[in-house]
Design a protein around this motif. Sequence first.
Motif, PDB file in Angstrom:
ATOM      1  N   TYR A   1       0.843  -1.193   0.000  1.00 39.53           N
ATOM      2  CA  TYR A   1       0.000   0.000   0.000  1.00 39.53           C
ATOM      3  C   TYR A   1       0.879   1.245   0.000  1.00 39.53           C
ATOM      4  CZ  TYR A   1      -5.108  -0.037   0.389  1.00 39.53           C
ATOM      5  OH  TYR A   1      -6.453  -0.054   0.103  1.00 39.53           O
ATOM      6  N   SER A   2       0.458   2.269  -0.708  1.00 39.05           N
ATOM      7  CA  SER A   2       1.157   3.550  -0.707  1.00 39.05           C
ATOM      8  C   SER A   2       0.580   4.449   0.386  1.00 39.05           C
ATOM      9  CB  SER A   2       0.997   4.232  -2.063  1.00 39.05           C
ATOM     10  OG  SER A   2      -0.364   4.586  -2.269  1.00 39.05           O
ATOM     11  N   SER A   3       1.306   5.510   0.731  1.00 46.31           N
ATOM     12  CA  SER A   3       0.804   6.453   1.736  1.00 46.31           C
ATOM     13  C   SER A   3      -0.491   7.098   1.264  1.00 46.31           C
ATOM     14  CB  SER A   3       1.863   7.525   2.023  1.00 46.31           C
ATOM     15  OG  SER A   3       2.185   8.241   0.821  1.00 46.31           O
ATOM     16  N   GLU A   4      -0.592   7.378  -0.026  1.00 42.79           N
ATOM     17  CA  GLU A   4      -1.805   7.982  -0.571  1.00 42.79           C
ATOM     18  C   GLU A   4      -3.004   7.052  -0.411  1.00 42.79           C
ATOM     19  OE1 GLU A   4      -3.516   9.546  -4.897  1.00 42.79           O
ATOM     20  OE2 GLU A   4      -1.349   9.392  -4.581  1.00 42.79           O
ATOM     21  N   ALA A   5      -2.779   5.746  -0.655  1.00 44.10           N
ATOM     22  CA  ALA A   5      -3.865   4.771  -0.531  1.00 44.10           C
ATOM     23  C   ALA A   5      -4.296   4.616   0.917  1.00 44.10           C
ATOM     24  CB  ALA A   5      -3.419   3.430  -1.100  1.00 44.10           C
ATOM     25  N   LEU A   6      -3.330   4.604   1.846  1.00 41.39           N
ATOM     26  CA  LEU A   6      -3.677   4.456   3.254  1.00 41.39           C
ATOM     27  C   LEU A   6      -4.422   5.692   3.754  1.00 41.39           C
ATOM     28  CD1 LEU A   6      -3.442   2.437   5.541  1.00 41.39           C
ATOM     29  CD2 LEU A   6      -1.408   3.637   6.330  1.00 41.39           C
ATOM     30  N   LYS A   7      -4.040   6.869   3.255  1.00 42.60           N
ATOM     31  CA  LYS A   7      -4.757   8.091   3.612  1.00 42.60           C
ATOM     32  C   LYS A   7      -6.206   8.011   3.152  1.00 42.60           C
ATOM     33  CE  LYS A   7      -4.624  13.124   2.983  1.00 42.60           C
ATOM     34  NZ  LYS A   7      -3.879  14.246   2.383  1.00 42.60           N
ATOM     35  N   ARG A   8      -6.409   7.474   1.976  1.00 43.77           N
ATOM     36  CA  ARG A   8      -7.758   7.363   1.408  1.00 43.77           C
ATOM     37  C   ARG A   8      -8.595   6.301   2.133  1.00 43.77           C
ATOM     38  NH1 ARG A   8      -6.599   5.223  -3.609  1.00 43.77           N
ATOM     39  NH2 ARG A   8      -6.976   3.165  -2.693  1.00 43.77           N
ATOM     40  N   ASP A   9      -7.970   5.181   2.484  1.00 41.75           N
ATOM     41  CA  ASP A   9      -8.722   4.021   2.967  1.00 41.75           C
ATOM     42  C   ASP A   9      -8.581   3.752   4.460  1.00 41.75           C
ATOM     43  OD1 ASP A   9      -9.434   3.633   0.321  1.00 41.75           O
ATOM     44  OD2 ASP A   9      -7.876   2.123  -0.049  1.00 41.75           O
ATOM     45  N   GLY A  10      -7.651   4.422   5.136  1.00 47.25           N
ATOM     46  CA  GLY A  10      -7.359   4.078   6.529  1.00 47.25           C
ATOM     47  C   GLY A  10      -8.562   4.107   7.443  1.00 47.25           C
TER      48      GLY A  10
ATOM     49  N   LYS B   1     -11.679   3.883   6.701  1.00 47.64           N
ATOM     50  CA  LYS B   1     -12.639   2.846   6.294  1.00 47.64           C
ATOM     51  C   LYS B   1     -12.214   1.482   6.837  1.00 47.64           C
ATOM     52  CE  LYS B   1     -13.117   5.332   1.911  1.00 47.64           C
ATOM     53  NZ  LYS B   1     -12.803   5.265   0.462  1.00 47.64           N
ATOM     54  N   ILE B   2     -10.898   1.209   6.759  1.00 45.30           N
ATOM     55  CA  ILE B   2     -10.392  -0.084   7.234  1.00 45.30           C
ATOM     56  C   ILE B   2     -10.580  -0.195   8.743  1.00 45.30           C
ATOM     57  CG2 ILE B   2      -8.323  -1.509   7.451  1.00 45.30           C
ATOM     58  CD1 ILE B   2      -7.338  -0.115   4.830  1.00 45.30           C
ATOM     59  N   ALA B   3     -10.260   0.880   9.460  1.00 40.33           N
ATOM     60  CA  ALA B   3     -10.427   0.861  10.919  1.00 40.33           C
ATOM     61  C   ALA B   3     -11.889   0.658  11.303  1.00 40.33           C
ATOM     62  CB  ALA B   3      -9.896   2.164  11.512  1.00 40.33           C
ATOM     63  N   ARG B   4     -12.796   1.320  10.555  1.00 37.61           N
ATOM     64  CA  ARG B   4     -14.223   1.161  10.840  1.00 37.61           C
ATOM     65  C   ARG B   4     -14.672  -0.275  10.586  1.00 37.61           C
ATOM     66  NH1 ARG B   4     -19.126   4.924   8.357  1.00 37.61           N
ATOM     67  NH2 ARG B   4     -20.800   4.034   9.633  1.00 37.61           N
ATOM     68  N   PHE B   5     -14.163  -0.863   9.518  1.00 37.80           N
ATOM     69  CA  PHE B   5     -14.495  -2.254   9.178  1.00 37.80           C
ATOM     70  C   PHE B   5     -14.037  -3.179  10.313  1.00 37.80           C
ATOM     71  CE2 PHE B   5     -15.091  -4.767   4.984  1.00 37.80           C
ATOM     72  CZ  PHE B   5     -15.682  -5.820   5.659  1.00 37.80           C
TER      73      PHE B   5
ATOM     74  N   ARG C   1     -13.545  -2.472  13.487  1.00 39.52           N
ATOM     75  CA  ARG C   1     -14.364  -2.311  14.699  1.00 39.52           C
ATOM     76  C   ARG C   1     -15.745  -2.939  14.516  1.00 39.52           C
ATOM     77  NH1 ARG C   1     -11.396   2.868  15.012  1.00 39.52           N
ATOM     78  NH2 ARG C   1     -10.030   2.631  16.852  1.00 39.52           N
ATOM     79  N   LEU C   2     -16.243  -2.946  13.288  1.00 38.43           N
ATOM     80  CA  LEU C   2     -17.513  -3.607  13.007  1.00 38.43           C
ATOM     81  C   LEU C   2     -17.433  -5.089  13.356  1.00 38.43           C
ATOM     82  CD1 LEU C   2     -20.387  -3.386  11.717  1.00 38.43           C
ATOM     83  CD2 LEU C   2     -19.313  -4.008   9.547  1.00 38.43           C
ATOM     84  N   GLU C   3     -16.242  -5.669  13.171  1.00 38.36           N
ATOM     85  CA  GLU C   3     -16.036  -7.078  13.506  1.00 38.36           C
ATOM     86  C   GLU C   3     -15.557  -7.283  14.942  1.00 38.36           C
ATOM     87  OE1 GLU C   3     -13.535  -8.934  10.551  1.00 38.36           O
ATOM     88  OE2 GLU C   3     -15.201  -9.017   9.115  1.00 38.36           O
ATOM     89  N   GLY C   4     -15.474  -6.194  15.695  1.00 38.33           N
ATOM     90  CA  GLY C   4     -15.076  -6.303  17.088  1.00 38.33           C
ATOM     91  C   GLY C   4     -13.599  -6.523  17.299  1.00 38.33           C
ATOM     92  N   LEU C   5     -12.772  -6.108  16.353  1.00 38.03           N
ATOM     93  CA  LEU C   5     -11.323  -6.344  16.423  1.00 38.03           C
ATOM     94  C   LEU C   5     -10.604  -5.002  16.565  1.00 38.03           C
ATOM     95  CD1 LEU C   5     -11.118  -9.127  13.706  1.00 38.03           C
ATOM     96  CD2 LEU C   5     -11.076  -9.420  16.185  1.00 38.03           C
ATOM     97  N   GLU C   6     -10.557  -4.515  17.787  1.00 38.65           N
ATOM     98  CA  GLU C   6     -10.012  -3.197  18.074  1.00 38.65           C
ATOM     99  C   GLU C   6      -8.537  -3.089  17.715  1.00 38.65           C
ATOM    100  OE1 GLU C   6      -9.824   0.750  19.212  1.00 38.65           O
ATOM    101  OE2 GLU C   6     -11.579  -0.528  18.847  1.00 38.65           O
ATOM    102  N   ALA C   7      -7.754  -4.157  17.990  1.00 36.05           N
ATOM    103  CA  ALA C   7      -6.320  -4.100  17.689  1.00 36.05           C
ATOM    104  C   ALA C   7      -6.073  -3.960  16.192  1.00 36.05           C
ATOM    105  CB  ALA C   7      -5.609  -5.333  18.234  1.00 36.05           C
ATOM    106  N   HIS C   8      -6.939  -4.566  15.402  1.00 35.12           N
ATOM    107  CA  HIS C   8      -6.836  -4.392  13.955  1.00 35.12           C
ATOM    108  C   HIS C   8      -6.975  -2.910  13.594  1.00 35.12           C
ATOM    109  CE1 HIS C   8      -7.233  -8.705  13.688  1.00 35.12           C
ATOM    110  NE2 HIS C   8      -7.260  -8.682  12.354  1.00 35.12           N
ATOM    111  N   ALA C   9      -7.994  -2.269  14.158  1.00 34.75           N
ATOM    112  CA  ALA C   9      -8.249  -0.864  13.854  1.00 34.75           C
ATOM    113  C   ALA C   9      -7.063   0.007  14.294  1.00 34.75           C
ATOM    114  CB  ALA C   9      -9.528  -0.415  14.544  1.00 34.75           C
ATOM    115  N   ARG C  10      -6.558  -0.279  15.496  1.00 35.38           N
ATOM    116  CA  ARG C  10      -5.457   0.536  16.013  1.00 35.38           C
ATOM    117  C   ARG C  10      -4.178   0.339  15.209  1.00 35.38           C
ATOM    118  NH1 ARG C  10      -6.059  -0.005  22.639  1.00 35.38           N
ATOM    119  NH2 ARG C  10      -8.237   0.731  22.756  1.00 35.38           N
TER     120      ARG C  10
END
Length: 424
Positions: free
Chosen positions: A388-397, A399-403, A405-414
């Motif tokens: 992943y590039s920095s630009e892609a992570l800025k765009r999607d970060g 969203k990924i963290a929200r996804f 937390r939706l699954e109850g995986l806080e460490a993933h989000a962090r």
Amino acid sequence: MKIIKKEEISSLKRSVDQGTEAQRETVKKIIEEVRTHGNMAVKRFTEQFDGTTLDQWRVTEDEIDEAYETLDGEFVQVLSEAAENIRKFHEKQQANSWFQTAEDGSITGQKITPIDAAGVYVPGGTAAYPSSVFMNIIPAQVAGVKRVVMVTPPGQDGKVPSGVLVSAKLLGVTEIYKVGGAQAVAALAYGTETLLPVDKITGPGNVYVALAKREVFGDVDIDMIAGPSEIAVLADETARAAEVAADLLSQAEHDARSSSVLVTTSKKLAEEVHQSLNEQLSTLPRYETAKASIEDYGAVVLCSSKEEAIDAVNEIAAEHLEIVTENPFEDMAKVKHAGAIFLGPYSSEPVGDYFAGPNHVLPTSGTARFSSPLSVDDFQKRTSIISYSSEALKRDGDKIARFARLEGLEAHARAVEARKGRWK
């Protein structure tokens, strides 16, 4: 052969052989003995099951040279041509690693890597199968596997059939061991003082070999749990009864449990095939085996229309399917389930067994509904690549963290948000 209707096809279906409880327990004990005692256990089981005592169970160069001397030169040439055809076919299956780059600089892709070592089981006993050598080893070599090991049961004379040894030598395989049965599978999976373990085991064998492969799966990969051979012939009034009967018997002679089925709309053809079967059967060297197969597992499925016949072969999902009809290619397009399809009057099933090029290690027991022939793919791994590039992570970060937390995986989000300073 019994005559049945399309709605009675379920009576022909057989699941993969699970063996008896006693057979499963025997296999487990053999595997544990080989894991614990290595060469000593292999030697003991070879004496017990194969009736021969071997102090040296790796095949020597002298034994391979002797095999060449005893084999007819013309047959060696036939083997060479068959190997070339099989190799050319499998080379078409080669896959390449690939990568794709997005506009933001992110890279995703797939890396193809051959497995390190493959073990090939070649049946022995009353018959020798050079074709099994080719069909299992060549796709592994084309895939790029560096170490290919072959195991095969010795005869009571302590030798391996010349055709098997010469076939292996033609392919450049010299790590060959005179051992069969569940003990061979265990040795391949877990290694001994003599034989280093492999990553994948392929090749057919008896019920003990099949059960052993099932038992070691997970510690190593396997190709499949193969059942008795099968053939279905879809034929209309244009087919010649004697040829259809001969093809049905080509599988019946394999095993008393082999299945040979004719699917047709022609009652006249069904009657003529039945008569020809009886005539040809009486002169077969493996008469008893073929007779038992035809009587117990042979059938004619008499259908009222071509559409019903196509539905019937799809329901059977046979290992081998021959289409001997007026328009075989047109009919083939409607077939969804078969291990290998043979089209037209000149494509007898043994053409594929030995010489045409496609692999003859095929799904049985109806598993052609969801599985495929042995191929180069079976000896390669696919690894996903993500950059992943920095630009892609800025765009999607976010969203990924929200996804996550939706699954109850806080460490993933962090884990994603730990990089948040990079994309603000």
